[in-house]
Write an enzyme that holds these catalytic residues in place. Structure first.
Site, short mmCIF file in Angstrom:
data_model
loop_
_atom_site.label_atom_id
_atom_site.label_comp_id
_atom_site.label_asym_id
_atom_site.label_seq_id
_atom_site.Cartn_x
_atom_site.Cartn_y
_atom_site.Cartn_z
N LYS A 66 0.83 -1.21 0.00
CA LYS A 66 0.00 0.00 0.00
C LYS A 66 0.87 1.26 0.00
CE LYS A 66 -2.16 -1.13 3.75
NZ LYS A 66 -1.54 -2.45 3.94
N THR A 67 1.81 1.29 0.93
CA THR A 67 2.66 2.47 1.01
C THR A 67 3.48 2.62 -0.27
OG1 THR A 67 2.72 2.24 3.40
CG2 THR A 67 4.42 3.61 2.42
N ASP B 84 -2.03 7.79 3.53
CA ASP B 84 -1.62 6.45 3.97
C ASP B 84 -2.31 6.15 5.30
OD1 ASP B 84 -0.35 4.02 4.01
OD2 ASP B 84 1.69 4.80 4.25
N GLU B 85 -2.43 4.88 5.65
CA GLU B 85 -3.01 4.45 6.93
C GLU B 85 -4.38 5.09 7.14
OE1 GLU B 85 -1.48 2.22 8.75
OE2 GLU B 85 0.66 2.37 8.31
N GLN C 154 -5.90 -3.22 10.45
CA GLN C 154 -4.82 -2.56 11.19
C GLN C 154 -5.29 -1.27 11.83
OE1 GLN C 154 -0.73 -2.80 9.51
NE2 GLN C 154 -1.79 -3.45 7.66
N ARG D 137 4.85 -7.33 11.17
CA ARG D 137 6.06 -6.52 11.00
C ARG D 137 7.24 -7.39 10.63
NH1 ARG D 137 3.79 -2.89 9.34
NH2 ARG D 137 2.05 -4.30 9.54
#
Ligand code: ATP
Ligand code: MG
Length: 720
Positions: free
Chosen positions: A35-36, A220-221, A251, A603
């Site tokens: 995504k990022t 983002d996020e 998330q 992560r």
């Protein structure tokens, strides 16, 4: 079609998102699916291929660090530096707008940002001066209330007490707090967002200007935006802007701070016909890690649901270590880190993640003993240290005399004979005359105060005036250096005994270096000192300066969002700690904790260790816990248990254990669904059993007393 380097190393779905036409777009996808990466490539694509001016892009990230990284990646894709590109956090961008338009925002030009700690002090002082019993309302509760309202876009005048006297009281304090901030030109974090929203809402011309300018808005996020952030984006996008948001409902971990994952659905309602792209291939983790994460998050019911897969190999199993106590756990981690380095790996590729900041101390001690360099994000916040805040308060006061928080902080530090009584007098004068403490001090010193006190106050005020005069023309680092030198803080902290004082002085020196290496953002158009102070306030939550290579990274799972590391330790995976006790009882809270666990597991790229301690001393008390239920949610096929070192068996303590989640039911003869009777709680049904030996606990749903967890050894349950 010509494939520019911008489209290399993207899969089809990622490419679709990157090259999507200028229409509202939402990318919803799981962890590590790029995504990022898509966001970065989208920005480069717009500039390079669509010839959109960098000026027309606004990119929102979750941390300042992420913003810096994103800028770097865009520049390397384009092969040239991009100026005038606005990338930052919501808070950072809001702050920039308010600086540019302080008049329209009805702020003094030299307004200052206050952090959570300053905010709490102001509230504490208010409660005292309003003679509200702070046993009834803790300053923290009021702070929470105030921030919550602001996050929802609500001013005191919008609030109704619904006839509830307690709520009325809260609203009154909120209003009084606003007055203090207004008078002092103080802006808290939530206020930054709220003001920036009001700035556009109430200034049609300004809004039109920014709508015209920012044709493309990249976020983002997105799952962690709160109401006011969403409203701000919505306002900016209007009907012609092109919002491009990426996020993952699994998330969403900031509900407690007002984040609303529902914005994903709202986006689709607000921008009908928005393109929705799903990314399903994970590039980050091994198959084992990914499957484990998928299995854990599958226990949540409130999900959009998605299917993540990887082409990568299954990799190593996830290793679970049952430590005897928190020190044993830390030793275990240190041992694995040594192996990691011995195998030629870089330390900064390893991260230790935990649920709460307090857990870092024991880990830090073990790392120090083992001489393993480490760095803590968020835990030891450089800009939040006492001595640093003192120095910053001097600097702030030179800019803005009405900054009460700074005034109070340093009026008698170093000690200059201004006692608590004198300060109290200033406070009541300020209250009665609706003025700042600085003005109150001036008025009192010239007639009311006794000789000695008056002299001390005047000396302090003269010092500040002098500092301002003497540093007016200096470069930023010289300003900081001079103010620290003249403030008397160094001599003051020299008197503090031993290591502590020495460290404080080193930190003050470090502040000068921080000022020296501070690079103002050309797009910000601010005075360097203003920008530096704002940076100090905004950066505070993110941790230390960045020049720490070759260090193991320590941070909470919350701060690890968006990051990735080849080696990850999830420490302290115990029920009560994680899921946190506060959240475990409430289903929404538990699901949020589970999302946090999903963030933690995902992560890890190659190797993941999970550890828990049977006995832990935290906040000064010992507790015995069971392994986190999240461990149990990882299918056994992905797990390898590490047997602890054989140790002297203690009474009730078994040296090794057969399974990370032993079953109490078998040992006790209880079974799920069994009816039992308890002397105090009456009749109930067994819902759950956990642990073994002295740690065994049962969950019983009592007919009248509700559901309770009981330690089996003390519960004296009668089977019925
Ligand atoms: P998170 O949900 O944790 O924020 P994300 O969806 O933003 O994750 P990224 O951080 O963008 O994912 O990507 C995860 C990793 O996968 C990064 O190392 C990235 O470089 C890599 N990656 C993503 N897409 C590709 C691709 N098409 N080819 C190779 N590597 C990729
Ligand atoms: Mg990301």
């Amino acid at each position: 079609m010509d494939v520019t380097p911008i489209l290399e190393n993207l899969n089809d779905a990622q490419r679709e998102a990157v090259t999507a036409p200028a229409e509202p777009t939402l990318v919803i996808a799981g962890a590590g699916s790029g995504k990022t990466r898509v966001l970065v490539h989208r920005a480069a694509w717009l500039i390079d291929v669509e010839h959109v001016s960098p000026q027309s892009l606004l990119a929102v990230t979750f941390t300042n660090k992420a913003a810096a990284e994103m800028r770097g990646r865009i520049e390397s894709l384009l092969g040239l530096p991009v100026q005038h590109l606005w990338i930052g956090t919501f808070h950072g961008l809001a702050h920039r707008l308010l600086r540019r338009h302080w008049r329209e925002a009805k702020l003094p030009q030299s307004f200052q940002i206050i952090d959570a700690d300053d905010q709490q002090r102001i509230i504490k002082r208010l409660l005292r001066s309003m003679e509200i019993d702070d046993g009834r309302y803790t300053p923290r509760e009021i702070q929470y209330f105030v921030n919550k309202q602001k996050d929802e876009g609500l001013r005191p005048r919008h609030l109704d007490d619904d006839g509830d006297p307690e709520r009325r009281q809260m609203i009154t304090v909120y209003a009084a707090y606003e007055e203090v901030c207004e008078r002092g030109g103080l802006v808290d974090f939530a206020e930054l967002l709220l003001r920036a929203h009001e700035l556009w809402r109430d200034n049609a011309e300004l809004l039109a200007h920014y709508r015209q300018r920012f044709g493309h808005i990249l976020v983002d996020e997105f799952q962690d935006t709160n109401a006011i952030q969403y409203a701000w984006l919505r306002l900016l996008a209007g009907n012609s802007g092109v919002p491009f948001a990426v996020g993952d409902d699994d998330q969403s971990i900031y509900r407690w701070r007002g984040a609303r994952v529902e914005h994903i659905l709202k986006f689709q309602r607000d921008f009908p016909g928005a393109r929705v792209v799903k990314l399903e291939q994970n590039y980050r983790s091994t198959g084992t890690i990914l499957n484990a994460a998928n299995a854990v998050i599958a226990h949540n019911s409130a999900r959009m649901g998605k299917n993540l897969w990887t082409e990568g190999s299954a990799g190593e199993p996830i290793r679970i270590y049952a430590a005897y106590n928190e020190r044993d756990e830390a030793e275990f981690i240190v041992g694995r880190l040594r192996d990691w380095s011995d195998q030629g790996n870089a330390r900064q590729d390893a991260a230790i993640l935990y649920r709460s900041n307090a857990q870092s101390r024991v880990l830090e001690e073990a790392l120090i003993n083992a001489r393993i360099p480490y760095r803590v994000y968020g835990g030891l916040r450089f800009f939040e240290r006492q001595e640093i805040k003192d120095a910053l308060a001097y600097l702030r006061l030179t800019l803005n005399r009405d900054d009460d928080a700074s005034f109070e902080r340093i009026v008698n530090r170093p000690t200059r004979g201004i006692g608590a009584r004198t300060v109290e007098e200033m406070r009541s004068y300020a209250r009665a005359n609706a003025c700042s403490l600085w003005r109150a001090a001036g008025a009192l010193a010239s007639d009311v105060l006794a000789g000695r006190a008056a002299k001390a106050v005047l000396a302090f005020m003269t010092l500040i005036e002098r500092l301002e005069r003497e540093t007016r023309e200096l470069a930023l680092e010289d300003k900081v250096d001079h103010v620290i030198a003249m403030s008397g803080l160094v001599e003051f902290y020299k008197k503090e005994k031993g290591e502590k004082g020495a460290t404080r002085i080193e930190n003050l020196e470090e502040l000068v270096s921080a000022a020296k290496s501070f690079e103002p953002d050309p797009a910000a158009e601010m005075q360097p000192l203003d920008e530096f102070l704002a940076h100090a306030a905004l950066e505070a939550g993110e941790g230390q300066a960045d020049a720490w290579d070759d260090c193991v990274q320590l941070m909470t799972m919350h701060s690890a969002k968006g990051l990735e590391f080849p080696l990850v330790f999830l420490a302290g995976m115990e029920d009560g700690l994680f899921p946190h006790q506060r959240s475990a009882a409430d289903p929404d809270g538990l699901e949020e904790e589970r999302r946090l666990c999903y963030v933690g597991i995902t992560r890890a790229m190659r190797t993941l260790y999970i550890s828990y301690a049977e006995q832990r001393r935290l906040h000064g008390t010992d507790s015995f816990s069971l392994p986190s239920r999240f461990i149990r949610e990882i299918p056994a096929e992905y797990v390898e248990e590490i047997r602890p070192k054989v140790r002297v068996s203690r009474s009730g303590q078994r040296p090794g254990r057969a399974s990370p989640v032993p079953d109490a039911a078998a040992e006790s003869g209880l079974s799920l669904g069994q009816r039992v009777h308890h002397r105090k709680f009456g009749d109930g049904i067994v819902l759950n059993c956990e642990g073994h030996g002295p740690h065994a606990r049962v969950e019983v749903n009592f007919e009248t007393a509700g559901t309770k967890w009981l330690v089996l050894a003390y519960a004296n349950l009668d089977l019925m």
